[in-house]
Design a protein around this motif. Structure first.
Motif, PDB file in Angstrom:
ATOM      1  N   LYS A   9      48.560  73.689  69.128  1.00  0.00           N
ATOM      2  CA  LYS A   9      48.096  74.061  70.464  1.00  0.00           C
ATOM      3  C   LYS A   9      49.215  74.690  71.282  1.00  0.00           C
ATOM      4  N   ALA A  10      50.428  74.122  71.196  1.00  0.00           N
ATOM      5  CA  ALA A  10      51.548  74.649  71.963  1.00  0.00           C
ATOM      6  C   ALA A  10      51.928  76.055  71.518  1.00  0.00           C
ATOM      7  N   ASN A  11      51.803  76.349  70.250  1.00  0.00           N
ATOM      8  CA  ASN A  11      52.148  77.677  69.730  1.00  0.00           C
ATOM      9  C   ASN A  11      50.962  78.645  69.731  1.00  0.00           C
ATOM     10  N   ARG A  12      49.798  78.131  70.146  1.00  0.00           N
ATOM     11  CA  ARG A  12      48.583  78.952  70.202  1.00  0.00           C
ATOM     12  C   ARG A  12      48.253  79.521  68.821  1.00  0.00           C
ATOM     13  N   TRP A  13      48.340  78.627  67.823  1.00  0.00           N
ATOM     14  CA  TRP A  13      47.988  79.001  66.463  1.00  0.00           C
ATOM     15  C   TRP A  13      46.542  78.601  66.180  1.00  0.00           C
ATOM     16  N   VAL A  14      45.815  79.511  65.588  1.00  0.00           N
ATOM     17  CA  VAL A  14      44.414  79.269  65.226  1.00  0.00           C
ATOM     18  C   VAL A  14      44.273  79.424  63.712  1.00  0.00           C
ATOM     19  N   MET A  15      43.764  78.398  63.056  1.00  0.00           N
ATOM     20  CA  MET A  15      43.685  78.431  61.593  1.00  0.00           C
ATOM     21  C   MET A  15      42.666  79.447  61.102  1.00  0.00           C
ATOM     22  N   HIS A  16      43.122  80.257  60.130  1.00  0.00           N
ATOM     23  CA  HIS A  16      42.273  81.242  59.469  1.00  0.00           C
ATOM     24  C   HIS A  16      42.347  81.034  57.955  1.00  0.00           C
ATOM     25  N   ALA A  17      41.291  81.397  57.277  1.00  0.00           N
ATOM     26  CA  ALA A  17      41.266  81.403  55.813  1.00  0.00           C
ATOM     27  C   ALA A  17      40.314  82.515  55.381  1.00  0.00           C
ATOM     28  N   GLY A  18      40.711  83.289  54.407  1.00  0.00           N
ATOM     29  CA  GLY A  18      39.885  84.412  53.986  1.00  0.00           C
ATOM     30  C   GLY A  18      39.800  85.494  55.051  1.00  0.00           C
ATOM     31  N   GLY A  19      40.765  85.498  55.956  1.00  0.00           N
ATOM     32  CA  GLY A  19      40.791  86.540  56.993  1.00  0.00           C
ATOM     33  C   GLY A  19      39.948  86.240  58.214  1.00  0.00           C
ATOM     34  N   VAL A  20      39.301  85.069  58.241  1.00  0.00           N
ATOM     35  CA  VAL A  20      38.443  84.722  59.378  1.00  0.00           C
ATOM     36  C   VAL A  20      38.784  83.311  59.857  1.00  0.00           C
ATOM     37  N   PRO A  21      38.442  82.994  61.119  1.00  0.00           N
ATOM     38  CA  PRO A  21      38.712  81.640  61.628  1.00  0.00           C
ATOM     39  C   PRO A  21      38.036  80.572  60.772  1.00  0.00           C
ATOM     40  N   VAL A  22      38.709  79.449  60.619  1.00  0.00           N
ATOM     41  CA  VAL A  22      38.195  78.354  59.815  1.00  0.00           C
ATOM     42  C   VAL A  22      37.046  77.670  60.560  1.00  0.00           C
ATOM     43  N   THR A  23      35.920  77.574  59.874  1.00  0.00           N
ATOM     44  CA  THR A  23      34.764  76.881  60.443  1.00  0.00           C
ATOM     45  C   THR A  23      34.393  75.640  59.639  1.00  0.00           C
ATOM     46  N   ASP A  24      34.893  75.555  58.442  1.00  0.00           N
ATOM     47  CA  ASP A  24      34.644  74.383  57.588  1.00  0.00           C
ATOM     48  C   ASP A  24      35.353  73.183  58.194  1.00  0.00           C
ATOM     49  N   ARG A  25      34.599  72.158  58.543  1.00  0.00           N
ATOM     50  CA  ARG A  25      35.191  70.986  59.190  1.00  0.00           C
ATOM     51  C   ARG A  25      36.180  70.277  58.286  1.00  0.00           C
ATOM     52  N   LYS A  26      35.926  70.282  56.984  1.00  0.00           N
ATOM     53  CA  LYS A  26      36.843  69.630  56.052  1.00  0.00           C
ATOM     54  C   LYS A  26      38.194  70.331  56.055  1.00  0.00           C
ATOM     55  N   LEU A  27      38.182  71.653  56.067  1.00  0.00           N
ATOM     56  CA  LEU A  27      39.412  72.416  56.062  1.00  0.00           C
ATOM     57  C   LEU A  27      40.117  72.362  57.412  1.00  0.00           C
ATOM     58  N   ALA A  28      39.361  72.111  58.449  1.00  0.00           N
ATOM     59  CA  ALA A  28      39.940  72.052  59.789  1.00  0.00           C
ATOM     60  C   ALA A  28      40.797  70.810  59.995  1.00  0.00           C
TER      61      ALA A  28
END
Length: 503
Positions: free
Chosen positions: A352-371
């Motif tokens: 959150k402090a670095n404003r990093w958003v997780m991506h996989a396959g070039g798109v934001p992660v939506t899989d709750r397990k991977l999140a």
């Protein structure tokens, strides 16, 4: 009178002389036969083994054996020869003796003397005959290479080929530590990590050396390091603990002394100070005498990070869990040794402090397990190891290490909730690390079956709770302690000693 002359007294002088010569010659021959050992070679082969115990003691038993093949030398896990006592203990079939060295016979004459004396005190003739058969067996059967060979050869060969597990062992006091001065290495060592420059007054932690259990770790020597790294580049890529390891190595290879001829080659790797930044993304230095380059690149989460909107300075950044850092893709071909690490930035607060958003396959992660943070980290560690491993065929001389996670020692809370690490007596006293498997299973599983090696420092560092900066940080605020980073000189020096032993 005539008859008497026809007897003995009737012999002529010449005939008497001839008889005397024959008798004397016969006596000499018989005496020579008894006194000359070499003449026993004319005896049947069965007679040769019926030597007195005195003769057997005066001639090495190895002379009765066929020479051992060169690959049957008994070698310990560290590559040094096992003592004969150790070999006999492992085999459990012969008397032991000490002081064996590579190339020596596995059997000492004195051990046979003990057996012979035992036989003389009442063993049956059949046992003596069996013993004689054992002595000549190696000459008769090419399948046996020594008196202690057999099925156990497989075990010994496995030991020869087994690499030293530097992660197993204990901490011991060593007056030859530290390897450099915490006062003197100001050229490379950040002041915030030089505990000699703080108000800390106990420095016993500088005197501990790691001693592997089953092997001897090669002593670090800067001259040997530069010899091995001549015309080569060593790169550390990771978080601030990777930076500590980088600074530790710079102090070790210079002895903590000023090195004015070193060249700053950060520009070659894009390691420059961005406008408005407190520090560059890394540093690179070259030692001209051996053309050796040491560099560090900051990549806290060890994956590719890029701005989602390059035109917006306040934009979020995509952290691509399945992509290696762009820096690796750009400069891997220039490295000869690469050390990777990540770990402590994998928490919600850092993201959150670095404003990093997780991506996989070039798109934001939506899989709750991977999140889930641990699952995301697992994916990244496996992805970067897999990618580097796929590049190794292109660069056969490249050695890659993934350093396991450095432990924290907060007690009674976390870094911002009153956690502390005030011990001055290490928890390592009287303790050993004996586990064969790493306590960092994420890293260990990721490198398994690849060409990437695990630099396993987690368990051995776990025993060193007294080696952190603790409350002596120069920027410390009341109630805050640093139980994550290490005092230098200190524990990261050992990480580099283990690294040195493997390059």
């Amino acid at each position: 009178m005539i008859k008497m002359k026809g007897g003995f007294y009737g012999l002529k002088g010449k005939e008497i002389s001839l008889i005397s010569i024959v008798l004397m010659s016969t006596t000499v021959i018989i005496w020579s036969w008894e006194k000359t050992p070499s003449l026993t070679s004319f005896l049947p082969s069965q007679k040769q083994l019926q030597l007195s115990s005195d003769i057997l003691m005066s001639n090495p038993v190895v002379n009765l054996l066929a020479p051992e093949p060169r690959n049957r030398v008994h070698v310990g896990e560290d590559g040094s020869s096992l003592s004969k006592k150790e070999v006999m203990t492992q085999k459990g079939s012969q008397q032991s003796s000490s002081g064996g060295s590579v190339g020596e016979s596995n059997i000492e004459t004195t051990s046979y003397k003990e057996q012979i004396l035992s036989n003389a005190q009442g063993e049956k003739t059949s046992k003596q005959e069996d013993h004689k058969k054992d002595l000549v067996a190696p000459m008769r059967s090419p399948q046996r290479s020594s008196l202690v060979s057999g099925n156990d050869n497989v075990g010994n060969n496995a030991k020869e080929n087994k690499a030293c597990n530097y992660a197993k062992g204990k901490w011991v006091l060593d007056d030859n530590r530290p390897l450099y001065s915490g006062f003197g290495c100001k050229q490379w060592l950040s002041q915030m990590w030089a505990c000699r420059l703080t108000q800390r007054t106990d420095f016993a932690y500088e005197k501990l050396r790691w001693q592997p259990k089953d092997c001897q770790m090669e002593e670090f020597e800067k001259s040997k390091f530069f010899q091995r790294m001549q015309n080569k580049t060593l790169a550390f890529v990771g978080d601030s603990l990777g930076r500590q390891q980088f600074q530790s190595l710079m102090c070790m290879i210079t002895g903590g002394e000023e090195t004015p001829d070193v060249e700053d080659v950060g520009n070659e790797y894009g390691l420059i100070l961005p406008e408005g930044a407190a520090r560059p993304n890394g540093w690179a230095y070259r030692f001209p005498s051996t053309n050796t380059t040491i560099l560090y690149y900051w990549s806290a989460i060890l994956c590719d990070v890029e701005p989602i909107d390059a035109n917006n300075p306040d934009t979020d950044h995509a952290m691509h869990l399945d992509r290696p850092p762009a820096f690796l893709g750009q400069f891997l071909h220039k490295f000869d040794v690469l050390v990777l690490n990540t770990g402590h930035h994998w928490n919600r607060g850092k993201l959150k402090a670095n404003r990093w958003v997780m991506h996989a396959g070039g798109v934001p992660v939506t899989d709750r397990k991977l999140a889930v943070i641990w699952a995301a980290k697992n994916l990244t560690v496996n992805s970067v190891v897999s990618w580097v491993n796929s590049q190794l065929p292109k660069y056969p001389g490249l050695k890659v290490f993934f350093r396991s996670i450095s432990p924290r020692h907060f007690v009674g809370g976390d870094w911002n909730t009153g956690g502390s690490c005030d011990n001055t007596t290490p928890m390592s006293v009287g303790k050993e690390i004996l586990d064969d498997e790493s306590t960092d299973q994420v890293a260990a599983n990721a490198v398994k079956g690849t060409g990437v090696k695990l630099l396993d420092i987690t368990a051995l560092s776990q025993l060193r709770d007294e080696g952190h900066i603790s409350r002596f940080s120069i920027s410390a605020r009341p109630g805050f302690q640093d139980c994550l980073h290490w005092c230098l000189p200190g524990v990261p020096d050992t990480w580099n000693e283990i690294l040195f032993a493997q390059i």
